[in-house]
Design a protein around this motif. Structure first.
Motif, PDB file in Angstrom:
ATOM      1  N   PHE A 122       4.040   8.869  13.225  1.00 12.23           N
ATOM      2  CA  PHE A 122       4.327   7.603  12.526  1.00 12.23           C
ATOM      3  C   PHE A 122       3.314   6.796  12.058  1.00 12.23           C
ATOM      4  O   PHE A 122       2.047   6.898  12.828  1.00 12.23           O
ATOM      5  N   TYR A 123       3.433   5.797  11.098  1.00 13.64           N
ATOM      6  CA  TYR A 123       2.323   5.065  10.576  1.00 13.64           C
ATOM      7  C   TYR A 123       2.488   3.834  11.550  1.00 13.64           C
ATOM      8  O   TYR A 123       3.699   3.399  11.580  1.00 13.64           O
ATOM      9  N   ARG A 124       1.261   3.194  11.993  1.00 15.78           N
ATOM     10  CA  ARG A 124       1.577   1.979  12.768  1.00 15.78           C
ATOM     11  C   ARG A 124       1.343   0.676  11.685  1.00 15.78           C
ATOM     12  O   ARG A 124       0.955   0.819  10.588  1.00 15.78           O
TER      13      ARG A 124
ATOM     14  N   ASP B  10       0.750  -1.093   0.064  1.00 16.08           N
ATOM     15  CA  ASP B  10       0.026   0.102   0.083  1.00 16.08           C
ATOM     16  C   ASP B  10       0.977   1.155   0.045  1.00 16.08           C
ATOM     17  O   ASP B  10       1.914   1.335   0.882  1.00 16.08           O
ATOM     18  N   GLU B  11       0.664   2.213  -0.688  1.00 23.43           N
ATOM     19  CA  GLU B  11       1.240   3.493  -0.839  1.00 23.43           C
ATOM     20  C   GLU B  11       0.645   4.569   0.151  1.00 23.43           C
ATOM     21  O   GLU B  11      -0.428   4.581   0.243  1.00 23.43           O
TER      22      GLU B  11
ATOM     23  N   PHE C 251      -5.416  10.053   6.733  1.00 24.00           N
ATOM     24  CA  PHE C 251      -6.508   9.441   7.835  1.00 24.00           C
ATOM     25  C   PHE C 251      -6.899   7.938   7.280  1.00 24.00           C
ATOM     26  O   PHE C 251      -7.859   7.381   8.147  1.00 24.00           O
ATOM     27  N   GLN C 252      -6.691   7.583   6.270  1.00 25.17           N
ATOM     28  CA  GLN C 252      -7.072   6.260   5.635  1.00 25.17           C
ATOM     29  C   GLN C 252      -6.136   5.280   6.023  1.00 25.17           C
ATOM     30  O   GLN C 252      -6.486   3.935   6.037  1.00 25.17           O
ATOM     31  N   HIS C 253      -5.199   5.607   6.821  1.00 23.75           N
ATOM     32  CA  HIS C 253      -4.337   4.695   7.472  1.00 23.75           C
ATOM     33  C   HIS C 253      -4.306   4.946   9.005  1.00 23.75           C
ATOM     34  O   HIS C 253      -4.509   5.898   9.224  1.00 23.75           O
ATOM     35  N   ASP C 254      -3.565   4.184   9.561  1.00 22.56           N
ATOM     36  CA  ASP C 254      -3.427   4.198  11.083  1.00 22.56           C
ATOM     37  C   ASP C 254      -2.379   5.093  11.539  1.00 22.56           C
ATOM     38  O   ASP C 254      -1.228   4.574  11.053  1.00 22.56           O
TER      39      ASP C 254
END
Length: 82
Positions: free
Chosen positions: A80-82, A5-6, A28-31
């Motif tokens: 950061f992204y989880r 996923d990008e 916000f589509q990602h955690d």
């Protein structure tokens, strides 16, 4: 979520409020995680990495429009992204 996923780059300044000019729906589509002064916070409503602050709600207090009142805390901020 797969590793292919990008993810968009995390902005320097981000807000969860859709009316804010610093809101980015694609992020916000990602955690997302926020580390403030080396502790992970789950109640951050807005942050700025370069200026070193986060906005968090003050208890359950709300304004006359029903939005939670916030306080600005200064310190070391990492997103950061989880």
């Amino acid at each position: 979520m797969s590793q292919t996923d990008e993810r968009p780059a995390l902005p320097d300044h981000l807000s969860i409020d859709p009316r804010s000019p610093h809101h980015n729906a694609a992020v916000f589509q990602h955690d997302i995680g926020i580390r403030f002064n080396d502790k992970e916070r789950f109640d951050v409503e807005e942050y700025c990495v370069s200026e070193g602050w986060v906005r968090v709600p003050v208890g359950k207090t709300v304004d006359r429009k029903g939005r939670s009142l916030t306080i600005k805390l200064k310190g070391k901020v990492e997103a950061f992204y989880r």
